[in-house]
Design an enzyme around this catalytic site. Structure first.
Site, PDB file in Angstrom:
ATOM      1  N   TYR A  67     105.974 -50.461 -26.938  1.00  0.00           N
ATOM      2  CA  TYR A  67     105.080 -50.698 -25.792  1.00  0.00           C
ATOM      3  C   TYR A  67     104.808 -49.414 -25.007  1.00  0.00           C
ATOM      4  O   TYR A  67     103.705 -49.221 -24.487  1.00  0.00           O
ATOM      5  CB  TYR A  67     105.623 -51.824 -24.901  1.00  0.00           C
ATOM      6  N   ARG A  70     102.162 -47.678 -26.781  1.00  0.00           N
ATOM      7  CA  ARG A  70     100.851 -48.316 -26.573  1.00  0.00           C
ATOM      8  C   ARG A  70     100.311 -48.061 -25.165  1.00  0.00           C
ATOM      9  O   ARG A  70      99.108 -47.923 -24.967  1.00  0.00           O
ATOM     10  CB  ARG A  70     100.944 -49.806 -26.897  1.00  0.00           C
ATOM     11  N   HIS A 121      96.736 -62.644 -21.982  1.00  0.00           N
ATOM     12  CA  HIS A 121      98.021 -62.176 -22.513  1.00  0.00           C
ATOM     13  C   HIS A 121      98.661 -61.085 -21.666  1.00  0.00           C
ATOM     14  O   HIS A 121      99.484 -60.317 -22.169  1.00  0.00           O
ATOM     15  CB  HIS A 121      97.838 -61.707 -23.970  1.00  0.00           C
ATOM     16  N   CYS A 129     111.115 -58.275 -14.384  1.00  0.00           N
ATOM     17  CA  CYS A 129     112.561 -58.234 -14.604  1.00  0.00           C
ATOM     18  C   CYS A 129     112.947 -59.360 -15.562  1.00  0.00           C
ATOM     19  O   CYS A 129     112.419 -60.467 -15.489  1.00  0.00           O
ATOM     20  CB  CYS A 129     113.286 -58.395 -13.270  1.00  0.00           C
ATOM     21  N   CYS A 134     116.124 -63.040 -11.014  1.00  0.00           N
ATOM     22  CA  CYS A 134     115.253 -62.090 -10.301  1.00  0.00           C
ATOM     23  C   CYS A 134     113.798 -62.347 -10.675  1.00  0.00           C
ATOM     24  O   CYS A 134     113.480 -62.567 -11.846  1.00  0.00           O
ATOM     25  CB  CYS A 134     115.652 -60.670 -10.689  1.00  0.00           C
ATOM     26  N   CYS A 200     115.383 -52.868 -13.393  1.00  0.00           N
ATOM     27  CA  CYS A 200     114.713 -53.493 -12.249  1.00  0.00           C
ATOM     28  C   CYS A 200     115.101 -52.768 -10.955  1.00  0.00           C
ATOM     29  O   CYS A 200     116.291 -52.642 -10.650  1.00  0.00           O
ATOM     30  CB  CYS A 200     115.112 -54.960 -12.173  1.00  0.00           C
ATOM     31  N   CYS A 203     116.763 -55.949  -8.293  1.00  0.00           N
ATOM     32  CA  CYS A 203     118.125 -56.488  -8.457  1.00  0.00           C
ATOM     33  C   CYS A 203     119.073 -55.411  -8.991  1.00  0.00           C
ATOM     34  O   CYS A 203     120.281 -55.574  -8.951  1.00  0.00           O
ATOM     35  CB  CYS A 203     118.120 -57.729  -9.358  1.00  0.00           C
TER      36      CYS A 203
HETATM   37  C1  BJW Z   1      86.503 -55.621 -34.966  1.00  0.00           C
HETATM   38  C2  BJW Z   1      86.507 -54.222 -34.961  1.00  0.00           C
HETATM   39  C3  BJW Z   1      85.398 -53.580 -34.385  1.00  0.00           C
HETATM   40  C4  BJW Z   1      88.346 -54.890 -35.877  1.00  0.00           C
HETATM   41  N1  BJW Z   1      84.409 -54.316 -33.886  1.00  0.00           N
HETATM   42  N2  BJW Z   1      85.511 -56.317 -34.494  1.00  0.00           N
HETATM   43  C5  BJW Z   1      98.620 -74.402 -31.798  1.00  0.00           C
HETATM   44  C6  BJW Z   1      98.659 -74.375 -33.181  1.00  0.00           C
HETATM   45  C7  BJW Z   1      99.517 -73.515 -33.830  1.00  0.00           C
HETATM   46  C8  BJW Z   1     100.360 -72.640 -33.131  1.00  0.00           C
HETATM   47  C9  BJW Z   1     100.306 -72.674 -31.782  1.00  0.00           C
HETATM   48  C10 BJW Z   1      99.455 -73.554 -31.124  1.00  0.00           C
HETATM   49  N3  BJW Z   1      99.611 -73.357 -29.795  1.00  0.00           N
HETATM   50  C11 BJW Z   1     100.528 -72.375 -29.598  1.00  0.00           C
HETATM   51  C12 BJW Z   1     100.961 -71.951 -30.795  1.00  0.00           C
HETATM   52  C13 BJW Z   1     101.972 -70.886 -31.019  1.00  0.00           C
HETATM   53  C14 BJW Z   1     101.422 -69.485 -30.871  1.00  0.00           C
HETATM   54  C15 BJW Z   1     100.290 -69.239 -31.866  1.00  0.00           C
HETATM   55  O1  BJW Z   1      99.122 -69.232 -31.533  1.00  0.00           O
HETATM   56  N4  BJW Z   1     100.609 -68.942 -33.092  1.00  0.00           N
HETATM   57  C16 BJW Z   1      99.590 -68.606 -34.077  1.00  0.00           C
HETATM   58  C17 BJW Z   1     100.100 -67.493 -34.951  1.00  0.00           C
HETATM   59  C18 BJW Z   1      99.158 -69.837 -34.823  1.00  0.00           C
HETATM   60  N5  BJW Z   1     100.960 -69.230 -29.518  1.00  0.00           N
HETATM   61  C19 BJW Z   1     101.789 -68.875 -28.561  1.00  0.00           C
HETATM   62  O2  BJW Z   1     102.983 -68.771 -28.760  1.00  0.00           O
HETATM   63  C20 BJW Z   1     101.216 -68.625 -27.191  1.00  0.00           C
HETATM   64  N6  BJW Z   1     101.955 -69.356 -26.224  1.00  0.00           N
HETATM   65  C21 BJW Z   1     101.815 -70.653 -26.063  1.00  0.00           C
HETATM   66  O3  BJW Z   1     100.988 -71.312 -26.642  1.00  0.00           O
HETATM   67  O4  BJW Z   1     102.707 -71.204 -25.151  1.00  0.00           O
HETATM   68  C22 BJW Z   1     102.908 -72.611 -25.159  1.00  0.00           C
HETATM   69  C23 BJW Z   1     103.673 -72.966 -26.415  1.00  0.00           C
HETATM   70  C24 BJW Z   1     104.818 -72.290 -26.707  1.00  0.00           C
HETATM   71  C25 BJW Z   1     105.543 -72.627 -27.847  1.00  0.00           C
HETATM   72  C26 BJW Z   1     105.059 -73.605 -28.714  1.00  0.00           C
HETATM   73  C27 BJW Z   1     103.864 -74.243 -28.412  1.00  0.00           C
HETATM   74  C28 BJW Z   1     103.175 -73.925 -27.238  1.00  0.00           C
HETATM   75  C29 BJW Z   1     101.354 -67.162 -26.810  1.00  0.00           C
HETATM   76  C30 BJW Z   1     100.509 -66.263 -27.637  1.00  0.00           C
HETATM   77  C31 BJW Z   1     100.750 -64.821 -27.216  1.00  0.00           C
HETATM   78  C32 BJW Z   1     100.062 -63.827 -28.140  1.00  0.00           C
HETATM   79  N7  BJW Z   1     100.540 -62.533 -27.838  1.00  0.00           N
HETATM   80  C33 BJW Z   1     100.006 -61.372 -28.513  1.00  0.00           C
HETATM   81  C34 BJW Z   1     100.806 -60.135 -28.053  1.00  0.00           C
HETATM   82  C35 BJW Z   1     100.421 -59.753 -26.633  1.00  0.00           C
HETATM   83  C36 BJW Z   1     101.135 -58.530 -26.191  1.00  0.00           C
HETATM   84  C37 BJW Z   1     100.760 -57.309 -26.991  1.00  0.00           C
HETATM   85  O5  BJW Z   1      99.582 -56.889 -26.985  1.00  0.00           O
HETATM   86  O6  BJW Z   1     101.640 -56.764 -27.625  1.00  0.00           O
HETATM   87  O7  BJW Z   1      98.616 -61.217 -28.209  1.00  0.00           O
HETATM   88  S1  BJW Z   1      99.993 -61.528 -30.290  1.00  0.00           S
HETATM   89  C38 BJW Z   1      98.473 -60.673 -30.542  1.00  0.00           C
HETATM   90  O8  BJW Z   1      97.457 -61.580 -31.069  1.00  0.00           O
HETATM   91  C39 BJW Z   1      97.998 -60.281 -29.130  1.00  0.00           C
HETATM   92  C40 BJW Z   1      96.527 -60.522 -29.227  1.00  0.00           C
HETATM   93  O9  BJW Z   1      95.973 -60.678 -27.949  1.00  0.00           O
HETATM   94  C41 BJW Z   1      96.441 -61.766 -30.082  1.00  0.00           C
HETATM   95  C42 BJW Z   1      95.119 -61.966 -30.735  1.00  0.00           C
HETATM   96  O10 BJW Z   1      94.828 -60.929 -31.590  1.00  0.00           O
HETATM   97  P1  BJW Z   1      93.336 -60.364 -31.676  1.00  0.00           P
HETATM   98  O11 BJW Z   1      92.952 -59.713 -30.433  1.00  0.00           O
HETATM   99  O12 BJW Z   1      92.454 -61.423 -32.187  1.00  0.00           O
HETATM  100  O13 BJW Z   1      93.542 -59.199 -32.750  1.00  0.00           O
HETATM  101  P2  BJW Z   1      93.522 -59.321 -34.340  1.00  0.00           P
HETATM  102  O14 BJW Z   1      94.102 -58.072 -34.868  1.00  0.00           O
HETATM  103  O15 BJW Z   1      94.088 -60.593 -34.809  1.00  0.00           O
HETATM  104  O16 BJW Z   1      91.978 -59.367 -34.694  1.00  0.00           O
HETATM  105  C43 BJW Z   1      91.135 -58.257 -34.468  1.00  0.00           C
HETATM  106  C44 BJW Z   1      89.745 -58.660 -34.900  1.00  0.00           C
HETATM  107  O17 BJW Z   1      88.858 -57.613 -34.583  1.00  0.00           O
HETATM  108  C45 BJW Z   1      89.625 -58.918 -36.405  1.00  0.00           C
HETATM  109  O18 BJW Z   1      88.892 -60.108 -36.579  1.00  0.00           O
HETATM  110  C46 BJW Z   1      88.828 -57.716 -36.915  1.00  0.00           C
HETATM  111  O19 BJW Z   1      87.996 -58.036 -38.023  1.00  0.00           O
HETATM  112  C47 BJW Z   1      88.017 -57.367 -35.703  1.00  0.00           C
HETATM  113  N8  BJW Z   1      87.618 -55.955 -35.587  1.00  0.00           N
HETATM  114  N9  BJW Z   1      87.612 -53.735 -35.586  1.00  0.00           N
HETATM  115  C48 BJW Z   1      84.444 -55.639 -33.992  1.00  0.00           C
HETATM  116  N10 BJW Z   1      85.292 -52.188 -34.357  1.00  0.00           N
END
Ligand code: BJW
Length: 301
Positions: A67, A70, A121, A129, A134, A200, A203
């Site tokens: 992180y 990043r 996100h 913390c 805390c 933190c 705390c």
């Molecule tokens: C271009 C390009 C260019 C490239 N021009 N395009 C329902 C069903 C199934 C599972 C779940 C569900 N509900 C919840 C879940 C569990 C889980 C989940 O979704 N899992 C999946 C894998 C299925 N979700 C969670 O856990 C979430 N919490 C939650 O729901 O809480 C309640 C709960 C908890 C427990 C159980 C059930 C419910 C939290 C999700 C948090 C995601 N966090 C991250 C990390 C954030 C911190 C960090 O940055 O490090 O968020 S993971 C990562 O993925 C990050 C992103 O925001 C997120 C999405 O990714 P993104 O932005 O789409 O990137 P890519 O790489 O996937 O795609 C890039 C795209 O760009 C591609 O399409 C390329 O083609 C394109 N591209 N260059 C235009 N120049």
């Protein structure tokens, strides 16, 4: 499904309620890697596998190095034309809301009005913390956040340091210090003690962690409520733009179907034609294939 800019522009101009779901591809042209596909590896680690509470519990130093790197890269990057075009649309359109999955701060630096930008996100520049007792959380842009997380230079790498000193004197080496690309697994990465990680200030016991939403964690309730209210208060949503996201992470991905349920037409802007939203595309949707930084300003003009 079409890629006709004219019909999109006509629909945009008559749209009263508009959502945009933003993902990592929006910032790809600013030099920041996406999560999935090429660029999704940090050293030998799948970036997704580091974005979990379990990874942080197992190896907080490694996760902080990821992180901190990043944060550093995001601060060095600049918003691109798509960030600016979206910020401009947000400023002038009363019924527009952007739902960003990005944590890089580039939309904010493009002056996207904050009330029109919901950070699903969290942010790389929030910290909180980890102590159960805390509730400390704050914005923090200090880079590095603690000295131990400074990006090493070739001068701090014991192997290259020796080689450099063999051919040049210490002063010359210091003047030419180059940051190492620690995302590359071949590159030296110092090991860090947990006691040197950010603590933190309130705390004085708990470790700080990045204020982002990891898998299995809830999204900020204030953000969820704002988005839910925008959707439920709308008799109709006219358009949702799905920009640079694989739309594979929930609940963010579900906003596409939620918007459709309110009548929205869908416009996908993505470099990869295969990356459609989970529910697929319909006849009256648009798919603009290519770099968001180029296409978004063009279709919002
Ligand atoms: C271009 C390009 C260019 C490239 N021009 N395009 C329902 C069903 C199934 C599972 C779940 C569900 N509900 C919840 C879940 C569990 C889980 C989940 O979704 N899992 C999946 C894998 C299925 N979700 C969670 O856990 C979430 N919490 C939650 O729901 O809480 C309640 C709960 C908890 C427990 C159980 C059930 C419910 C939290 C999700 C948090 C995601 N966090 C991250 C990390 C954030 C911190 C960090 O940055 O490090 O968020 S993971 C990562 O993925 C990050 C992103 O925001 C997120 C999405 O990714 P993104 O932005 O789409 O990137 P890519 O790489 O996937 O795609 C890039 C795209 O760009 C591609 O399409 C390329 O083609 C394109 N591209 N260059 C235009 N120049």
């Amino acid at each position: 499904m079409s890629s006709d800019i004219e019909s999109f522009t006509a629909h945009l101009q008559s749209s009263k309620r508009i959502l945009a779901l933003l993902g990592a591809g929006l910032s790809a042209s600013s030099g920041l890697p996406t999560f999935r596909g090429t660029g999704g590896l940090w050293r030998t680690h799948d970036a997704i596998s580091l974005a979990t509470p379990e990874a942080f519990a197992r190896n907080p130093a490694l996760v902080w190095q990821f992180y901190s790197y990043r944060r550093h890269m995001a601060l060095k990057a600049s918003p691109n034309r798509a960030h600016f075009a979206l910020a401009e649309l947000a400023a002038k359109h009363p019924g527009f809301l952007a739902l960003s999955q990005n944590v890089d701060g580039l939309s904010q630096r493009a002056k996207h009005p904050p009330e029109k930008l919901q950070l699903l996100h969290g942010s790389l520049f929030n910290v909180k913390c980890t102590s159960f007792y805390c509730s400390y959380h704050a914005e923090n842009f200090t880079d590095p956040i603690v000295p131990a997380l400074k990006i090493p230079t070739d001068e701090s790498d014991p192997t290259t340091k020796e080689a450099r000193h063999a051919v040049s004197d210490a002063l010359h080496a210091k003047q030419n210090q180059k940051e190492l690309d620690i995302a590359d697994a071949q590159v030296y990465l110092p090991s860090i003690q947990v006691s040197d990680l950010p603590k933190c200030p309130e705390c004085r016991e708990g470790l700080l962690r990045p204020g982002v939403v990891w898998f299995g964690e809830s999204l900020p309730s204030k953000v969820l409520n704002t988005v839910d209210k925008f959707i439920s208060d709308s008799d109709k949503i006219d358009l949702i733009m799905v920009i640079g996201t694989s739309a594979s992470v929930y609940p963010a991905a579900a906003y596409v179907d939620n918007a459709r349920a309110k009548g929205a037409r869908v416009a996908v802007i993505n470099a990869d034609r295969a990356d459609e939203p989970a529910g697929g595309l319909r006849d009256n949707d648009w798919f603009f294939e290519g770099d968001a930084a180029q296409i978004v300003p063009e279709i919002l003009k």
